[in-house]
Design an enzyme around this catalytic site. Structure first.
Site, PDB file in Angstrom:
ATOM      1  N   LEU A   1      -7.420  -7.200 -10.712  1.00  0.00           N
ATOM      2  CA  LEU A   1      -6.114  -8.033 -10.337  1.00  0.00           C
ATOM      3  C   LEU A   1      -6.264  -8.361  -8.810  1.00  0.00           C
ATOM      4  O   LEU A   1      -6.542  -7.448  -8.020  1.00  0.00           O
ATOM      5  CB  LEU A   1      -4.977  -7.123 -10.618  1.00  0.00           C
ATOM      6  CG  LEU A   1      -4.766  -6.868 -11.979  1.00  0.00           C
ATOM      7  CD1 LEU A   1      -3.223  -6.407 -12.141  1.00  0.00           C
ATOM      8  CD2 LEU A   1      -4.729  -8.077 -13.075  1.00  0.00           C
ATOM      9  N   SER A   2      -6.071  -9.604  -8.406  1.00  0.00           N
ATOM     10  CA  SER A   2      -6.220  -9.950  -7.077  1.00  0.00           C
ATOM     11  C   SER A   2      -5.180 -11.160  -7.041  1.00  0.00           C
ATOM     12  O   SER A   2      -5.325 -12.209  -7.981  1.00  0.00           O
ATOM     13  CB  SER A   2      -7.653 -10.404  -6.666  1.00  0.00           C
ATOM     14  OG  SER A   2      -7.676 -11.127  -5.646  1.00  0.00           O
ATOM     15  N   SER A   3      -4.652 -11.436  -5.852  1.00  0.00           N
ATOM     16  CA  SER A   3      -3.783 -12.605  -5.609  1.00  0.00           C
ATOM     17  C   SER A   3      -4.742 -13.814  -5.661  1.00  0.00           C
ATOM     18  O   SER A   3      -4.281 -15.119  -5.535  1.00  0.00           O
ATOM     19  CB  SER A   3      -3.053 -12.606  -4.323  1.00  0.00           C
ATOM     20  OG  SER A   3      -2.075 -11.304  -4.227  1.00  0.00           O
TER      21      SER A   3
ATOM     22  N   ALA B   1       2.331 -12.735  -3.025  1.00  0.00           N
ATOM     23  CA  ALA B   1       1.958 -13.160  -4.113  1.00  0.00           C
ATOM     24  C   ALA B   1       1.792 -11.875  -5.163  1.00  0.00           C
ATOM     25  O   ALA B   1       0.461 -11.396  -5.518  1.00  0.00           O
ATOM     26  CB  ALA B   1       0.502 -13.900  -4.055  1.00  0.00           C
TER      27      ALA B   1
ATOM     28  N   HIS C   1       0.136  -4.541  -7.471  1.00  0.00           N
ATOM     29  CA  HIS C   1       1.208  -4.354  -6.563  1.00  0.00           C
ATOM     30  C   HIS C   1       1.935  -3.614  -7.023  1.00  0.00           C
ATOM     31  O   HIS C   1       2.756  -2.507  -6.524  1.00  0.00           O
ATOM     32  CB  HIS C   1       1.674  -5.378  -5.833  1.00  0.00           C
ATOM     33  CG  HIS C   1       0.713  -6.381  -4.970  1.00  0.00           C
ATOM     34  ND1 HIS C   1       0.538  -7.667  -5.294  1.00  0.00           N
ATOM     35  CD2 HIS C   1       0.274  -6.111  -4.053  1.00  0.00           C
ATOM     36  CE1 HIS C   1      -0.401  -8.219  -4.648  1.00  0.00           C
ATOM     37  NE2 HIS C   1      -0.550  -7.268  -3.549  1.00  0.00           N
TER      38      HIS C   1
ATOM     39  N   HIS D   1       1.123  -9.199  -7.927  1.00  0.00           N
ATOM     40  CA  HIS D   1       1.178  -9.157  -9.181  1.00  0.00           C
ATOM     41  C   HIS D   1       1.026  -7.636  -9.797  1.00  0.00           C
ATOM     42  O   HIS D   1       1.681  -6.786  -8.967  1.00  0.00           O
ATOM     43  CB  HIS D   1      -0.535  -9.620  -9.483  1.00  0.00           C
ATOM     44  CG  HIS D   1      -1.532  -8.974  -8.360  1.00  0.00           C
ATOM     45  ND1 HIS D   1      -1.843  -7.654  -8.369  1.00  0.00           N
ATOM     46  CD2 HIS D   1      -2.009  -9.698  -7.536  1.00  0.00           C
ATOM     47  CE1 HIS D   1      -2.633  -7.485  -7.578  1.00  0.00           C
ATOM     48  NE2 HIS D   1      -2.788  -8.494  -6.854  1.00  0.00           N
TER      49      HIS D   1
ATOM     50  N   MET E   1       0.501  -8.718   1.090  1.00  0.00           N
ATOM     51  CA  MET E   1       0.781  -9.920   1.920  1.00  0.00           C
ATOM     52  C   MET E   1       1.438 -10.888   0.660  1.00  0.00           C
ATOM     53  O   MET E   1       1.473 -12.153   0.785  1.00  0.00           O
ATOM     54  CB  MET E   1      -0.679 -10.407   2.154  1.00  0.00           C
ATOM     55  CG  MET E   1      -1.349  -9.665   3.047  1.00  0.00           C
ATOM     56  SD  MET E   1      -2.478 -10.735   4.212  1.00  0.00           S
ATOM     57  CE  MET E   1      -3.708 -11.160   2.887  1.00  0.00           C
TER      58      MET E   1
ATOM     59  N   GLU F   1      -7.392   0.647  -4.234  1.00  0.00           N
ATOM     60  CA  GLU F   1      -8.829   0.875  -4.207  1.00  0.00           C
ATOM     61  C   GLU F   1      -9.856  -0.411  -4.202  1.00  0.00           C
ATOM     62  O   GLU F   1     -11.039  -0.192  -4.108  1.00  0.00           O
ATOM     63  CB  GLU F   1      -9.375   1.957  -5.212  1.00  0.00           C
ATOM     64  CG  GLU F   1      -8.758   3.372  -4.734  1.00  0.00           C
ATOM     65  CD  GLU F   1      -9.441   4.521  -5.640  1.00  0.00           C
ATOM     66  OE1 GLU F   1     -10.045   4.066  -6.689  1.00  0.00           O
ATOM     67  OE2 GLU F   1      -9.210   5.616  -5.369  1.00  0.00           O
ATOM     68  N   LYS F   2      -9.036  -1.545  -4.619  1.00  0.00           N
ATOM     69  CA  LYS F   2      -9.901  -2.863  -5.081  1.00  0.00           C
ATOM     70  C   LYS F   2     -10.360  -2.959  -3.510  1.00  0.00           C
ATOM     71  O   LYS F   2     -11.530  -3.294  -3.535  1.00  0.00           O
ATOM     72  CB  LYS F   2      -9.245  -3.930  -5.463  1.00  0.00           C
ATOM     73  CG  LYS F   2     -10.079  -5.015  -5.739  1.00  0.00           C
ATOM     74  CD  LYS F   2      -8.868  -6.356  -6.102  1.00  0.00           C
ATOM     75  CE  LYS F   2      -8.637  -6.799  -5.183  1.00  0.00           C
ATOM     76  NZ  LYS F   2      -9.291  -7.990  -4.215  1.00  0.00           N
TER      77      LYS F   2
HETATM   78  O1  PAF Z   1      -4.388  -5.490   1.479  1.00  0.00           O
HETATM   79  C1  PAF Z   1      -3.714  -6.587   1.997  1.00  0.00           C
HETATM   80  O2  PAF Z   1      -2.585  -7.045   1.037  1.00  0.00           O
HETATM   81  C2  PAF Z   1      -3.439  -6.494   3.484  1.00  0.00           C
HETATM   82  O3  PAF Z   1      -4.840  -6.434   3.945  1.00  0.00           O
HETATM   83  C3  PAF Z   1      -2.549  -5.587   3.857  1.00  0.00           C
HETATM   84  C4  PAF Z   1      -3.095  -3.940   3.898  1.00  0.00           C
HETATM   85  C5  PAF Z   1      -1.101  -5.668   3.763  1.00  0.00           C
HETATM   86  C6  PAF Z   1      -2.540  -5.783   5.490  1.00  0.00           C
HETATM   87  O4  PAF Z   1      -2.265  -7.475   5.865  1.00  0.00           O
END
Ligand code: PAF
Length: 277
Positions: free
Chosen positions: A184-186, A32, A37, A34, A30, A148-149
């Protein structure tokens, strides 16, 4: 890296990769972006593989009181990061292309979607399953990578892919963490300095609890201690629970792989984390 926003152009780009005999790996996001990703992109890059990333902030997976409108959008920085990481194609559809007028289909995965985040965020996993099914049909990858988060999300997607015969290998990458252990998370950017320093209680509580359960301590006592330490750090707890790592059913068989999952709010920010037991 090509950036594509129209489905017919995406199909053309994918067809070219196929003509070259490439395997196609998809990393759905989605945005943003980091380091978590980027680790997915890195893992997806294998000889003979073309890596496709998607960026789509999926309105169907946000509840009415969630953060859809303020969810971070960083198209320019994200595009640069993906290009530098060696991604081959970025699929960035506008919302009207994903959900045109009259769109009426929803994919719902019973069982694994229902408890935990599914209970705390009604409709969330239907939104995830629906958009991921669409992305799979658009890109038609051989492999797809997820972190896996979002452990429950990964279980939901694995179930959907098995049930609907997508024929895609679903790969889970271990959670990427800050030096102090925070996943790590947006959404971490919503935390102010004080909240950020207290948030580390989440991975620490899970680590201590997993160790205790692993050496045979009473599960309920261990979970209660984890909840106490989260509350002491200022978290409001949604759940801290031990589940079967595949079915996500509570009271798991100790002979099977188990996972400790937690969701808790620091200020207005909901954080999730999990650890293998
Ligand atoms: O994990 C995410 O960023 C979202 O849930 C995904 C898998 C891209 C679906 O919108």
């Amino acid at each position: 890296m090509q950036t594509i926003r129209q489905l017919d152009l995406l199909r053309g780009g994918i067809a070219e990769f196929r003509e070259q005999g490439a395997t196609i790996a998809l990393v759905p996001t989605m945005g943003a972006l980091h380091a978590g990703h980027m680790a997915l992109i890195e893992a997806a890059k294998r000889p003979g593989t073309r890596v496709v990333a998607s960026i789509f902030v999926n309105p169907k997976q946000f509840g009415p009181n969630e953060d859809l409108s303020r969810y971070p959008r960083k198209e320019t920085a994200d595009t640069r990061m993906l290009k530098e990481a060696g991604c081959d194609l970025l699929w960035m559809p506008p919302v009207e292309a994903m959900y045109p007028d009259g769109f009426s289909t929803s994919v719902s995965v019973a069982g694994v979607s229902e408890g935990l985040d599914g209970a705390a965020r009604p409709g969330h996993f239907d939104g995830v399953a629906t958009v991921v099914a669409k992305l799979f049909n658009q890109v038609r990858p051989d492999i797809a990578w997820f972190g896996e988060k979002d452990f429950q999300q990964l279980a939901v997607i694995r179930r959907m892919v098995a049930d609907l015969d997508f024929g895609i290998d679903i790969m889970g990458l271990p959670t990427q963490r800050e030096d102090d252990g925070l996943a790590l998370s947006s959404r971490n950017i919503y935390l102010d300095d004080d909240q950020r320093s207290r948030a580390v209680a989440l991975p620490r509580a899970l680590g201590v609890a997993a160790k205790g359960i692993g050496k045979g301590d009473d599960v309920e006592t261990v979970l209660a201690a984890a909840r106490d330490s989260l509350a002491a750090a200022g978290f409001e707890i949604d759940y801290v629970t031990l589940v079967d790592a595949e079915t996500l059913k509570e009271v798991p068989d100790p002979e099977r792989p188990r996972r400790l999952l937690a969701a808790a709010r620091m200020g207005g920010t909901r954080l999730i984390d999990n650890i293998a037991v």
